[in-house]
Design a protein around this motif. Structure first.
Motif, short mmCIF file in Angstrom:
data_model
loop_
_atom_site.label_atom_id
_atom_site.label_comp_id
_atom_site.label_asym_id
_atom_site.label_seq_id
_atom_site.Cartn_x
_atom_site.Cartn_y
_atom_site.Cartn_z
N HIS A 27 0.86 -1.19 0.00
CA HIS A 27 0.00 0.00 0.00
C HIS A 27 0.89 1.24 0.00
CE1 HIS A 27 -3.06 2.90 1.02
NE2 HIS A 27 -2.36 3.25 2.07
N ASP A 29 1.09 4.93 0.64
CA ASP A 29 0.35 5.98 1.34
C ASP A 29 0.48 7.32 0.64
OD1 ASP A 29 -0.96 7.09 3.87
OD2 ASP A 29 0.93 8.20 3.85
N ARG A 30 1.72 7.63 0.24
CA ARG A 30 1.96 8.95 -0.36
C ARG A 30 3.24 8.93 -1.16
NH1 ARG A 30 1.98 14.69 2.90
NH2 ARG A 30 2.34 15.94 1.07
N ARG A 47 5.13 9.86 11.92
CA ARG A 47 4.30 8.64 11.89
C ARG A 47 2.91 8.90 11.31
NH1 ARG A 47 5.58 4.56 16.58
NH2 ARG A 47 7.81 4.47 16.30
N ARG A 48 2.88 9.69 10.26
CA ARG A 48 1.61 10.00 9.61
C ARG A 48 1.26 8.99 8.53
NH1 ARG A 48 1.99 15.91 7.73
NH2 ARG A 48 -0.14 15.49 7.12
N ASN A 49 2.22 8.19 8.11
CA ASN A 49 1.97 7.26 7.02
C ASN A 49 1.26 6.00 7.52
OD1 ASN A 49 4.60 6.72 8.27
ND2 ASN A 49 4.69 5.01 6.82
N THR A 50 0.42 5.45 6.64
CA THR A 50 -0.24 4.18 6.92
C THR A 50 0.19 3.12 5.92
OG1 THR A 50 -2.13 4.82 5.59
CG2 THR A 50 -2.27 5.26 7.96
N GLY A 51 1.17 3.44 5.11
CA GLY A 51 1.71 2.53 4.11
C GLY A 51 3.07 3.04 3.68
#
Length: 57
Positions: A27, A29-30, A47-51
């Motif tokens: 995935h 995220d950005r 820690r803003r990413n989820t991927g």
């Protein structure tokens, strides 16, 4: 893991086979332009990413 080359090679082979077969789907995220690598690093540190965070040349 530097001394465990064969073990790591086996894991990497299995993961790449999964990507090829379609059951491993990372995935993203950005994405950030390479020129914004500092912003990408700050995004990760916060820690803003989820991927995955990808730098695009």
């Amino acid at each position: 893991m530097f001394t465990e080359g064969e073990k790591v090679r086996g894991w990497a082979t299995a993961i790449l086979q999964g990507v090829d077969a379609g059951w491993v789907r990372p995935h993203v995220d950005r994405t950030f332009p390479l020129a914004d690598a500092g912003a990408a690093h700050a995004y990760l540190e916060a820690r803003r990413n989820t991927g995955k965070v990808v730098l695009v040349p």
